[in-house]
Design a protein around this motif. Structure first.
Motif, PDB file in Angstrom:
ATOM      1  N   TYR A  22      -6.924   3.270 -10.867  1.00  0.00           N
ATOM      2  CA  TYR A  22      -7.676   3.218  -9.622  1.00  0.00           C
ATOM      3  C   TYR A  22      -6.899   4.010  -8.562  1.00  0.00           C
ATOM      4  N   GLU A  23      -7.646   4.601  -7.633  1.00  0.00           N
ATOM      5  CA  GLU A  23      -7.002   5.408  -6.592  1.00  0.00           C
ATOM      6  C   GLU A  23      -6.011   4.578  -5.783  1.00  0.00           C
ATOM      7  N   TRP A  24      -6.391   3.336  -5.461  1.00  0.00           N
ATOM      8  CA  TRP A  24      -5.496   2.493  -4.670  1.00  0.00           C
ATOM      9  C   TRP A  24      -4.230   2.134  -5.460  1.00  0.00           C
ATOM     10  N   ALA A  25      -4.364   1.972  -6.793  1.00  0.00           N
ATOM     11  CA  ALA A  25      -3.208   1.637  -7.626  1.00  0.00           C
ATOM     12  C   ALA A  25      -2.233   2.810  -7.679  1.00  0.00           C
ATOM     13  N   THR A  37      10.254  -4.079   2.859  1.00  0.00           N
ATOM     14  CA  THR A  37      10.251  -5.502   3.211  1.00  0.00           C
ATOM     15  C   THR A  37       9.363  -5.838   4.408  1.00  0.00           C
ATOM     16  N   ASP A  38       8.760  -4.844   5.044  1.00  0.00           N
ATOM     17  CA  ASP A  38       7.948  -5.086   6.243  1.00  0.00           C
ATOM     18  C   ASP A  38       6.527  -5.457   5.839  1.00  0.00           C
ATOM     19  N   GLU A  39       6.318  -6.722   5.498  1.00  0.00           N
ATOM     20  CA  GLU A  39       5.028  -7.182   4.992  1.00  0.00           C
ATOM     21  C   GLU A  39       3.884  -6.893   5.958  1.00  0.00           C
ATOM     22  N   ALA A  40       4.142  -6.995   7.260  1.00  0.00           N
ATOM     23  CA  ALA A  40       3.084  -6.798   8.250  1.00  0.00           C
ATOM     24  C   ALA A  40       2.551  -5.373   8.243  1.00  0.00           C
ATOM     25  N   ALA A  41       3.364  -4.445   7.738  1.00  0.00           N
ATOM     26  CA  ALA A  41       2.961  -3.033   7.741  1.00  0.00           C
ATOM     27  C   ALA A  41       2.501  -2.539   6.376  1.00  0.00           C
ATOM     28  N   TYR A  42       2.445  -3.421   5.366  1.00  0.00           N
ATOM     29  CA  TYR A  42       1.988  -2.980   4.055  1.00  0.00           C
ATOM     30  C   TYR A  42       0.560  -2.452   4.172  1.00  0.00           C
ATOM     31  N   PRO A  43       0.272  -1.294   3.578  1.00  0.00           N
ATOM     32  CA  PRO A  43      -1.086  -0.744   3.646  1.00  0.00           C
ATOM     33  C   PRO A  43      -2.043  -1.490   2.718  1.00  0.00           C
ATOM     34  N   PRO A  44      -3.342  -1.312   2.913  1.00  0.00           N
ATOM     35  CA  PRO A  44      -4.328  -2.009   2.061  1.00  0.00           C
ATOM     36  C   PRO A  44      -4.116  -1.774   0.574  1.00  0.00           C
ATOM     37  N   ALA A  45      -3.692  -0.562   0.195  1.00  0.00           N
ATOM     38  CA  ALA A  45      -3.482  -0.273  -1.232  1.00  0.00           C
ATOM     39  C   ALA A  45      -2.428  -1.182  -1.832  1.00  0.00           C
ATOM     40  N   LEU A  46      -1.385  -1.495  -1.062  1.00  0.00           N
ATOM     41  CA  LEU A  46      -0.330  -2.344  -1.592  1.00  0.00           C
ATOM     42  C   LEU A  46      -0.788  -3.800  -1.671  1.00  0.00           C
ATOM     43  N   HIS A  47      -1.635  -4.211  -0.770  1.00  0.00           N
ATOM     44  CA  HIS A  47      -2.195  -5.565  -0.858  1.00  0.00           C
ATOM     45  C   HIS A  47      -3.099  -5.707  -2.086  1.00  0.00           C
ATOM     46  N   LEU A  48      -3.797  -4.647  -2.434  1.00  0.00           N
ATOM     47  CA  LEU A  48      -4.602  -4.668  -3.656  1.00  0.00           C
ATOM     48  C   LEU A  48      -3.701  -4.649  -4.891  1.00  0.00           C
ATOM     49  N   ALA A  49      -2.598  -3.909  -4.792  1.00  0.00           N
ATOM     50  CA  ALA A  49      -1.672  -3.818  -5.923  1.00  0.00           C
ATOM     51  C   ALA A  49      -0.966  -5.143  -6.173  1.00  0.00           C
ATOM     52  N   ALA A  50      -0.703  -5.898  -5.116  1.00  0.00           N
ATOM     53  CA  ALA A  50      -0.015  -7.187  -5.248  1.00  0.00           C
ATOM     54  C   ALA A  50      -0.802  -8.247  -4.482  1.00  0.00           C
ATOM     55  N   PRO A  51      -1.975  -8.645  -5.012  1.00  0.00           N
ATOM     56  CA  PRO A  51      -2.786  -9.641  -4.303  1.00  0.00           C
ATOM     57  C   PRO A  51      -2.096 -10.999  -4.196  1.00  0.00           C
ATOM     58  N   THR A  52      -1.181 -11.282  -5.115  1.00  0.00           N
ATOM     59  CA  THR A  52      -0.258 -12.412  -4.999  1.00  0.00           C
ATOM     60  C   THR A  52       1.146 -11.829  -5.162  1.00  0.00           C
ATOM     61  N   PRO A  53       2.157 -12.426  -4.524  1.00  0.00           N
ATOM     62  CA  PRO A  53       3.444 -11.723  -4.409  1.00  0.00           C
ATOM     63  C   PRO A  53       4.441 -11.900  -5.544  1.00  0.00           C
ATOM     64  N   GLU A  54       4.153 -12.773  -6.518  1.00  0.00           N
ATOM     65  CA  GLU A  54       5.217 -13.128  -7.463  1.00  0.00           C
ATOM     66  C   GLU A  54       5.673 -11.964  -8.339  1.00  0.00           C
ATOM     67  N   HIS A  55       4.792 -11.000  -8.629  1.00  0.00           N
ATOM     68  CA  HIS A  55       5.236  -9.858  -9.430  1.00  0.00           C
ATOM     69  C   HIS A  55       5.895  -8.772  -8.573  1.00  0.00           C
ATOM     70  N   TRP A  56       5.711  -8.857  -7.273  1.00  0.00           N
ATOM     71  CA  TRP A  56       6.307  -7.920  -6.323  1.00  0.00           C
ATOM     72  C   TRP A  56       7.731  -8.332  -5.955  1.00  0.00           C
TER      73      TRP A  56
END
Length: 279
Positions: free
Chosen positions: A193-196, A216-235
């Motif tokens: 996927y393009e976002w991945a 480490t700046d979670e507040a600035a993570y782009p949408p693509a990274l939120h899609l890549a890690a919808p839950t944080p345990e693998h990140w």
């Protein structure tokens, strides 16, 4: 306590473990893990006294470290062939190292755990890196109450272990969105996927540039990274590997594929830019 008798600093690993089936299949990824292990043996030999693993598959309320002398092999999955459930990784534990970790983390309360063991995030890669299972392994849990900067800070406090014969290994996936995975071709590398692809490239750039602020700046993570890690345990295991490494250290990125369109195998050696020749 593990005594330092050498100035040699071990590298730090982040291994994108992907499907549990990589533990029993001959894939490009498992072949590279074996090559990595051979290179570590050749370069460091007996300097590697123990492994400290941080796996995506042990999340706890608070921080814990395995402290038993003989950790069990945990098959924390379902729906896979029997051959995977038959795997045992009989590496010894190290109560000594567990005590050292608890001491290093000082004011941060860390429980000594005697019930967990080695989950597939750990043994699924170590069975290739160190197939002899002759190096003691300790797992550190992921405290679900911590944010990204706090996980990173915890990892920085573990960095001195590298000069005490401890190989720090984070095991997770930079891109891990199983809900959107292409189930028709879950092991197929190539068209992501393009976002991945965007998330993979972005994080690789942060790592190559030593940009731990962005990492480490979670507040600035782009949408693509939120899609890549919808839950944080693998990140989070990546943060432990990057935190235990210095921002200016060379690194080698390998297994840099995305399979099933939304699961990355990207792995990193911190501390070397060409430790081994990947296939």
């Amino acid at each position: 306590m593990i005594q330092k008798d050498s100035a040699m600093k071990l590298p730090v690993l982040f291994l994108g473990h992907g499907s549990p089936m990589n533990a029993v299949r001959d894939t490009p990824y498992s072949r590279n893990w074996r090559r990595l292990g051979q290179a570590l043996r050749q370069r460091y030999g007996g300097e590697i006294r123990a492994v400290l693993a941080v796996s995506a598959h042990w999340c706890t309320d608070g921080t814990a470290v395995t402290a038993m002398p003989k950790p069990r092999t945990i098959h924390d999955f379902g729906g896979f062939p029997q051959e995977l459930f038959d795997v045992r990784y009989p590496a010894p534990g190290s109560p000594e190292l567990a005590a050292e970790i608890r001491s290093l983390l000082g004011g941060h309360a860390v429980a000594a755990d005697f019930g967990w063991g080695l989950d597939h995030g750990t043994w699924g890669v170590l069975c290739h890196v160190f197939p002899e299972a002759d190096i003691p392994v300790v797992q550190l849990s992921l405290n679900v109450n911590l944010d990204a900067p706090a996980h990173f800070a915890l990892a920085r406090r573990l960095a001195p272990l590298r000069e005490q014969g401890v190989l720090i290994v984070g095991s997770g996936d930079i891109v891990h969105n199983l809900r959107l995975m292409d189930r028709r071709a879950p092991d197929e590398a190539g068209s992501a996927y393009e976002w991945a692809e965007s998330a993979r490239s972005l994080v690789n750039g942060w790592l190559e540039n030593g940009d731990t602020q962005a990492l480490t700046d979670e507040a600035a993570y782009p949408p693509a990274l939120h899609l890549a890690a919808p839950t944080p345990e693998h990140w989070w295991p990546l943060l432990y590997a990057a935190g235990a490494a210095g921002a200016d250290e060379p690194l080698q990125i390998f297994n840099d594929d995305i399979v099933g369109k939304s699961l990355s195998m990207t792995s990193v050696v911190f501390g070397h830019d060409a430790l081994f020749e990947a296939v």
